[in-house]
Design an enzyme around this catalytic site. Structure first.
Site, PDB file in Angstrom:
ATOM      1  N   GLY A   1      14.369  14.606  53.890  1.00  0.00           N
ATOM      2  CA  GLY A   1      15.306  14.894  52.399  1.00  0.00           C
ATOM      3  C   GLY A   1      15.736  16.194  52.399  1.00  0.00           C
ATOM      4  O   GLY A   1      17.068  15.821  52.389  1.00  0.00           O
TER       5      GLY A   1
ATOM      6  N   ARG B   1      12.150  23.532  39.651  1.00  0.00           N
ATOM      7  CA  ARG B   1      11.013  23.983  40.643  1.00  0.00           C
ATOM      8  C   ARG B   1      10.398  25.120  40.420  1.00  0.00           C
ATOM      9  O   ARG B   1       9.091  25.458  40.889  1.00  0.00           O
ATOM     10  CB  ARG B   1      11.764  24.119  42.540  1.00  0.00           C
ATOM     11  CG  ARG B   1      11.936  23.195  42.445  1.00  0.00           C
ATOM     12  CD  ARG B   1      12.609  22.482  43.993  1.00  0.00           C
ATOM     13  NE  ARG B   1      11.605  21.595  45.185  1.00  0.00           N
ATOM     14  CZ  ARG B   1      11.192  23.153  45.525  1.00  0.00           C
ATOM     15  NH1 ARG B   1      12.026  24.261  45.747  1.00  0.00           N
ATOM     16  NH2 ARG B   1      10.500  23.491  46.783  1.00  0.00           N
TER      17      ARG B   1
ATOM     18  N   CYS C   1      14.300  26.872  25.570  1.00  0.00           N
ATOM     19  CA  CYS C   1      13.345  27.275  24.276  1.00  0.00           C
ATOM     20  C   CYS C   1      12.089  26.895  24.860  1.00  0.00           C
ATOM     21  O   CYS C   1      10.997  26.324  24.574  1.00  0.00           O
ATOM     22  CB  CYS C   1      13.003  26.613  23.178  1.00  0.00           C
ATOM     23  SG  CYS C   1      12.571  27.281  21.449  1.00  0.00           S
TER      24      CYS C   1
ATOM     25  N   TYR D   1      15.886  17.838  45.503  1.00  0.00           N
ATOM     26  CA  TYR D   1      15.035  18.308  44.354  1.00  0.00           C
ATOM     27  C   TYR D   1      15.473  18.952  43.490  1.00  0.00           C
ATOM     28  O   TYR D   1      14.595  19.952  42.564  1.00  0.00           O
ATOM     29  CB  TYR D   1      13.498  19.157  44.665  1.00  0.00           C
ATOM     30  CG  TYR D   1      13.208  17.893  45.951  1.00  0.00           C
ATOM     31  CD1 TYR D   1      12.953  16.849  45.666  1.00  0.00           C
ATOM     32  CD2 TYR D   1      12.929  18.170  47.206  1.00  0.00           C
ATOM     33  CE1 TYR D   1      12.290  15.268  46.206  1.00  0.00           C
ATOM     34  CE2 TYR D   1      13.257  17.504  48.347  1.00  0.00           C
ATOM     35  CZ  TYR D   1      12.502  15.997  47.837  1.00  0.00           C
ATOM     36  OH  TYR D   1      11.744  15.719  48.905  1.00  0.00           O
TER      37      TYR D   1
HETATM   38  N1  LLP Z   1       9.220   9.783  52.671  1.00  0.00           N
HETATM   39  C1  LLP Z   1       8.590   9.499  51.284  1.00  0.00           C
HETATM   40  C2  LLP Z   1       7.442   8.741  51.427  1.00  0.00           C
HETATM   41  C3  LLP Z   1       7.693  10.582  50.513  1.00  0.00           C
HETATM   42  O1  LLP Z   1       7.183  10.808  49.147  1.00  0.00           O
HETATM   43  C4  LLP Z   1       8.867  12.059  51.181  1.00  0.00           C
HETATM   44  C5  LLP Z   1       8.735  13.273  49.685  1.00  0.00           C
HETATM   45  C6  LLP Z   1      10.197  12.300  51.271  1.00  0.00           C
HETATM   46  C7  LLP Z   1       9.743  11.215  52.494  1.00  0.00           C
HETATM   47  C8  LLP Z   1      11.005  12.828  51.601  1.00  0.00           C
HETATM   48  O2  LLP Z   1      10.404  14.313  52.061  1.00  0.00           O
HETATM   49  P1  LLP Z   1      11.113  15.866  52.991  1.00  0.00           P
HETATM   50  O3  LLP Z   1      12.130  15.136  54.398  1.00  0.00           O
HETATM   51  O4  LLP Z   1      12.154  16.316  51.702  1.00  0.00           O
HETATM   52  O5  LLP Z   1      10.035  16.292  52.719  1.00  0.00           O
HETATM   53  N2  LLP Z   1       9.671  17.740  44.314  1.00  0.00           N
HETATM   54  C9  LLP Z   1       8.949  18.086  45.682  1.00  0.00           C
HETATM   55  C10 LLP Z   1       8.942  17.246  46.434  1.00  0.00           C
HETATM   56  C11 LLP Z   1       8.492  16.458  47.085  1.00  0.00           C
HETATM   57  C12 LLP Z   1       8.777  15.532  47.826  1.00  0.00           C
HETATM   58  C13 LLP Z   1       7.900  14.037  47.378  1.00  0.00           C
HETATM   59  N3  LLP Z   1       7.982  13.327  48.991  1.00  0.00           N
HETATM   60  C14 LLP Z   1       9.660  19.683  45.704  1.00  0.00           C
HETATM   61  O6  LLP Z   1      10.911  20.109  44.152  1.00  0.00           O
HETATM   62  O7  LLP Z   1       9.264  20.340  46.334  1.00  0.00           O
END
Ligand code: LLP
Length: 431
Positions: free
Chosen positions: A292, A330, A361, A390
């Site tokens: 992602g 974040r 606020c 994100y």
């Molecule tokens: N697959 C699964 C099952 C996941 O839980 C996630 C992310 C991804 C793929 C994608 O991961 P990436 O390639 O984006 O690292 N909100 C947090 C990140 C939460 C990620 C949750 N799962 C942030 O802002 O850092």
């Protein structure tokens, strides 16, 4: 510059993908999310080429749309041949509305509702990743009622500590996601899943965490998963044909960050995977990845207008902007670090150290502290970099702030892909 798509033009303005960010702010208003389409497409192609070169193309990249979900993103990744990972009925709905083929969608969730499972089954989602035993039971019933057999993967906790923020670390035993290997829970789940008449167990899934900077935790996860697939073959006599190793490759948020490029990470994983399979003579599984952040994170930035500057002698200087935790929570959540610059003074030195304060606020509504920045004045445009992942997807309406517009830039031209929310949007569901 943090990413190669950022440049400074002769007016000293920051440009992304050839578009002048100061002009974008003027035309579209602020806060404004800006995404660079060419960079997103390059990242998609980068992932696909590694699978083609190192694994005979025997896999599928499913863009993890929790990083940024909107119709245009699904259209872009779809046109590049990717599938999508969705985590909710809402993401699934958006992907389908954008015209994605259900077959290329992987449905996640540790707490899926019956209606989400029904939607996945009735629309023919290619793979549903089951997280717990009650879900398997419910899914079997729902698929039976629909007169179909659902393709299922099981989410496994491989027991790997991926050295990332506690909230985004998901592969260890103390995680709410999936079945643990160590306790025998995972093997019991495989046995159970293989017996349901309306489920077809196609493989296993794991995701060790997010913003991981090194190759080794990923390679280790691949080894652990192949060893477990081999054990399943020995104990139950099933040869699972597919393996989904999730997402997680990290990106550069600041100039100090030095993550391994995702291509190197995927190469290391595939090497470990092939070696592990050969060692125990296990047929190489069809492989899925769910990146992602590494697809969209570096391709985005957010523009704000400086509303005021507040100097607290011997303590700090606040630069107050017209957005903040509502469009980028974040820092408030994880103390994540970002680089910022004044877009209309991009060629000047960042000679001040400031705290970027948001408009909510809430004292904790900051985008960052100890940030180097050009001397800011009211009306300047601040660009916060690497906000493509994100940010919009985690945005909220606290204090009834409408969520910003998003534009997609391609070859210097910008088009709106998400409209700015209006006050009318905010009260649409109020009775
Ligand atoms: N697959 C699964 C099952 C996941 O839980 C996630 C992310 C991804 C793929 C994608 O991961 P990436 O390639 O984006 O690292 N909100 C947090 C990140 C939460 C990620 C949750 N799962 C942030 O802002 O850092």
């Amino acid at each position: 510059m943090l990413t190669p798509n950022l440049t400074v033009n002769t007016e000293g303005h920051l440009c992304i993908g050839g578009a002048d960010t100061v002009k974008l702010a003027k035309t579209h208003g602020t806060p404004l999310y800006v995404m660079d389409e060419n960079m997103i497409r390059e990242n998609c192609r980068g992932y696909e080429s590694v699978i083609a070169e190192e694994y005979d193309g025997n896999g599928l990249i499913c863009y993890a749309s929790k990083a940024l979900s909107c119709k245009e993103l699904y259209r872009i990744v779809d046109s590049e041949g990717l599938g999508a990972d969705v985590i909710s009925g809402g993401e699934l709905y958006t992907a389908l509305k954008a015209g994605m083929s259900a077959e290329k969608i992987v449905m996640h969730g540790n707490s899926k509702s019956n209606s989400e499972l029904q939607m996945a089954v009735s629309r023919g989602v290619g793979r549903i990743v089951c997280d717990n035993l009650p879900e398997l039971e419910r899914l079997d019933r729902i698929a039976g009622e629909a007169g179909t057999v659902a393709n299922v993967m099981l989410r496994i906790k491989p027991g790997i500590d991926a050295h990332t923020h506690d909230f985004v670390k998901t592969g260890c035993i103390d995680s709410k996601f999936g079945f643990a290997l160590e306790t025998g829970e995972a093997m019991a789940a495989v046995k159970a899943a293989s017996l349901y008449p309306n489920l077809r167990l196609v493989g296993l899934h794991c995701h060790i965490g997010s913003q991981i900077l090194d190759t080794e935790p990923f390679a280790e996860a691949a080894r652990v998963m192949v060893a477990f697939m081999d054990k399943i073959r020995t104990e139950i006599g099933i040869v699972l044909p597919e393996l989904n190793l999730g997402g997680g490759p990290g990106i550069r948020y600041t100039e100090e960050d030095d993550p391994k490029p995702f291509g190197e990470i995927i190469r290391a994983i595939l090497a470990a995977l092939k070696e592990s399979c050969e060692k125990v003579d296990f047929p190489k599984p069809f492989i899925l990845f769910e990146p992602g952040r590494s697809i969209v994170g570096g391709a985005g930035l957010t523009l704000y207008t400086v509303m005021a500057k507040k100097l607290i002698p011997n303590i700090r200087t606040y630069v107050l902007i017209d957005g903040g935790m509502c469009d980028n929570p974040r820092y408030a959540l994880y103390h994540s670090r970002y680089e910022a610059l004044i877009a209309n003074k991009a060629s000047e030195a960042r000679s001040e150290t400031v705290t970027l304060g948001g408009k909510c606020c809430e004292s904790g509504d900051l985008v960052g502290e100890h940030m180097p920045l050009q001397p800011a004045a009211e009306g300047d445009i601040v660009a916060v970099l690497a906000t493509g992942a994100y940010n919009y997807s985690m945005a909220m309406n606290y204090n009834r702030n409408p969520r910003p517009e998003m534009v997609m830039v391609k070859d210097g031209e910008a088009r709106t892909v998400i409209k700015r929310e209006t006050y009318e949007d905010l009260i649409r569901n109020d009775l």
